[in-house]
Design a protein around this motif. Structure first.
Motif, PDB file in Angstrom:
ATOM      1  N   ALA A  96       0.708   2.892   0.460  1.00 35.37           N
ATOM      2  CA  ALA A  96      -0.737   2.704   0.403  1.00 35.37           C
ATOM      3  C   ALA A  96      -1.129   1.554  -0.506  1.00 35.37           C
ATOM      4  O   ALA A  96      -2.069   0.808  -0.217  1.00 35.37           O
ATOM      5  CB  ALA A  96      -1.410   3.995  -0.069  1.00 35.37           C
ATOM      6  N   ASN A  97      -0.375   1.372  -1.598  1.00 37.02           N
ATOM      7  CA  ASN A  97      -0.674   0.329  -2.580  1.00 37.02           C
ATOM      8  C   ASN A  97       0.593   0.026  -3.376  1.00 37.02           C
ATOM      9  O   ASN A  97       0.921   0.750  -4.320  1.00 37.02           O
ATOM     10  CB  ASN A  97      -1.794   0.789  -3.523  1.00 37.02           C
ATOM     11  N   PRO A  98       1.318  -1.036  -3.015  1.00 36.24           N
ATOM     12  CA  PRO A  98       2.576  -1.336  -3.711  1.00 36.24           C
ATOM     13  C   PRO A  98       2.427  -1.513  -5.215  1.00 36.24           C
ATOM     14  O   PRO A  98       3.399  -1.293  -5.955  1.00 36.24           O
ATOM     15  CB  PRO A  98       3.046  -2.631  -3.037  1.00 36.24           C
ATOM     16  N   ASP A  99       1.254  -1.884  -5.692  1.00 35.72           N
ATOM     17  CA  ASP A  99       1.033  -2.009  -7.130  1.00 35.72           C
ATOM     18  C   ASP A  99       1.248  -0.692  -7.868  1.00 35.72           C
ATOM     19  O   ASP A  99       1.482  -0.676  -9.085  1.00 35.72           O
ATOM     20  CB  ASP A  99      -0.384  -2.519  -7.405  1.00 35.72           C
ATOM     21  N   SER A 100       1.170   0.430  -7.128  1.00 38.65           N
ATOM     22  CA  SER A 100       1.373   1.738  -7.750  1.00 38.65           C
ATOM     23  C   SER A 100       2.802   1.921  -8.263  1.00 38.65           C
ATOM     24  O   SER A 100       3.068   2.830  -9.054  1.00 38.65           O
ATOM     25  CB  SER A 100       1.053   2.862  -6.758  1.00 38.65           C
ATOM     26  N   LEU A 101       3.714   1.050  -7.848  1.00 42.42           N
ATOM     27  CA  LEU A 101       5.094   1.144  -8.331  1.00 42.42           C
ATOM     28  C   LEU A 101       5.177   0.971  -9.845  1.00 42.42           C
ATOM     29  O   LEU A 101       6.125   1.431 -10.481  1.00 42.42           O
ATOM     30  CB  LEU A 101       5.971   0.100  -7.637  1.00 42.42           C
ATOM     31  N   LEU A 102       4.184   0.326 -10.425  1.00 39.50           N
ATOM     32  CA  LEU A 102       4.180   0.173 -11.873  1.00 39.50           C
ATOM     33  C   LEU A 102       4.034   1.528 -12.567  1.00 39.50           C
ATOM     34  O   LEU A 102       4.376   1.662 -13.748  1.00 39.50           O
ATOM     35  CB  LEU A 102       3.048  -0.763 -12.303  1.00 39.50           C
ATOM     36  N   ASP A 103       3.549   2.534 -11.843  1.00 40.63           N
ATOM     37  CA  ASP A 103       3.372   3.864 -12.413  1.00 40.63           C
ATOM     38  C   ASP A 103       4.616   4.739 -12.273  1.00 40.63           C
ATOM     39  O   ASP A 103       4.650   5.852 -12.817  1.00 40.63           O
ATOM     40  CB  ASP A 103       2.190   4.569 -11.741  1.00 40.63           C
ATOM     41  N   VAL A 104       5.627   4.279 -11.541  1.00 40.69           N
ATOM     42  CA  VAL A 104       6.877   5.042 -11.422  1.00 40.69           C
ATOM     43  C   VAL A 104       7.569   5.040 -12.777  1.00 40.69           C
ATOM     44  O   VAL A 104       7.717   3.985 -13.404  1.00 40.69           O
ATOM     45  CB  VAL A 104       7.790   4.422 -10.342  1.00 40.69           C
ATOM     46  N   PRO A 105       7.991   6.202 -13.272  1.00 41.05           N
ATOM     47  CA  PRO A 105       8.604   6.261 -14.599  1.00 41.05           C
ATOM     48  C   PRO A 105       9.753   5.264 -14.765  1.00 41.05           C
ATOM     49  O   PRO A 105      10.644   5.173 -13.918  1.00 41.05           O
ATOM     50  CB  PRO A 105       9.123   7.707 -14.669  1.00 41.05           C
ATOM     51  N   GLY A 106       9.684   4.503 -15.835  1.00 40.61           N
ATOM     52  CA  GLY A 106      10.731   3.548 -16.166  1.00 40.61           C
ATOM     53  C   GLY A 106      10.533   2.154 -15.629  1.00 40.61           C
ATOM     54  O   GLY A 106      11.150   1.203 -16.125  1.00 40.61           O
TER      55      GLY A 106
END
Length: 219
Positions: A96-106
């Motif tokens: 939905a929003n690749p920028d959300s990967l920054l919220d994946v732990p680590g």
């Protein structure tokens, strides 16, 4: 097995792994090896379909930002499988929003060149094949490793799982050189990358450039 059951296996393995995503493939293999062969084939087909769903220009750019600029065909495939082992919520959020990967732990703390820890999970590619082998008692297929460390199976040997997918009329796309979905994003175009992925770019774009300079200075 349907897509909900696929994710139940993956997320169950994540719970067993206790936050160590690198351990997820082994737990998934163990879970699949306790299931019927039809379920293992279903898992392999769904995995390929999800890898394909993430075969997009914006996610390739995310891969390159997180992984120090690296994004070869193999590297992007391993990145997409890393994304799968992050679980359903993270995978669907990234679609939905690749920028959300920054919220994946680590992820926000990653510096692959400095730490030699990349967002990739090649081991997850083979979980269904290994589970199929365990259930059927088939021998491991012969393989070779090229100069880049890429493992290739002997083309003269046929994997039973591959035969089953062919019997179903399903052709896996993970090794096909197909066009990426979405508008191309020139990685050297800073403005274009920031426009596409502002959060990931703010965190990683300059780090990628610094990593590249460090690599060029290494003997």
């Amino acid at each position: 097995m349907d897509v909900d059951q696929f994710w139940a296996v993956v997320d169950g393995a994540r719970a067993q792994a206790g936050g160590d995503w690198s351990a997820v493939p082994e737990f998934v293999t163990d879970a699949l090896a306790r299931r019927p062969l039809a379920d293992i084939a279903d898992f392999a087909q769904i995995q390929d379909e999800l890898e394909w769903a993430a075969y997009r220009e914006d996610l390739l750019t995310a891969c390159r930002l997180i992984n120090a600029g690296f994004g070869s065909d193999d590297g992007f495939l391993y990145f997409r499988d890393w994304l799968l082992v992050q679980g359903r919520a993270a995978f669907e959020a990234a679609l939905a929003n690749p920028d959300s990967l920054l919220d994946v732990p680590g992820v926000s703390a990653m510096d692959p060149v400095a730490d030699d820890c990349f967002a990739d999970c090649e081991d997850f590619l083979y979980v269904a094949n290994e589970a199929w082998r365990r259930v059927t008692g088939a021998p491991e297929l012969s393989s070779s490793v090229d100069k880049r460390g890429h493992v290739s199976l002997d083309p003269d040997e046929v994997d039973g799982l591959e035969e089953e997918l062919e019997r179903r009329g399903y052709e896996a796309r993970r090794d096909e050189p197909l066009p990426l979905a979405g508008e191309p994003i020139a990685f050297k175009d800073r403005d274009a990358v920031f426009a596409a992925l502002p959060r990931l770019s703010a965190r990683f774009y300059d780090q990628v450039r610094g990593s590249r300079r460090r690599l060029m200075r290494e003997p």
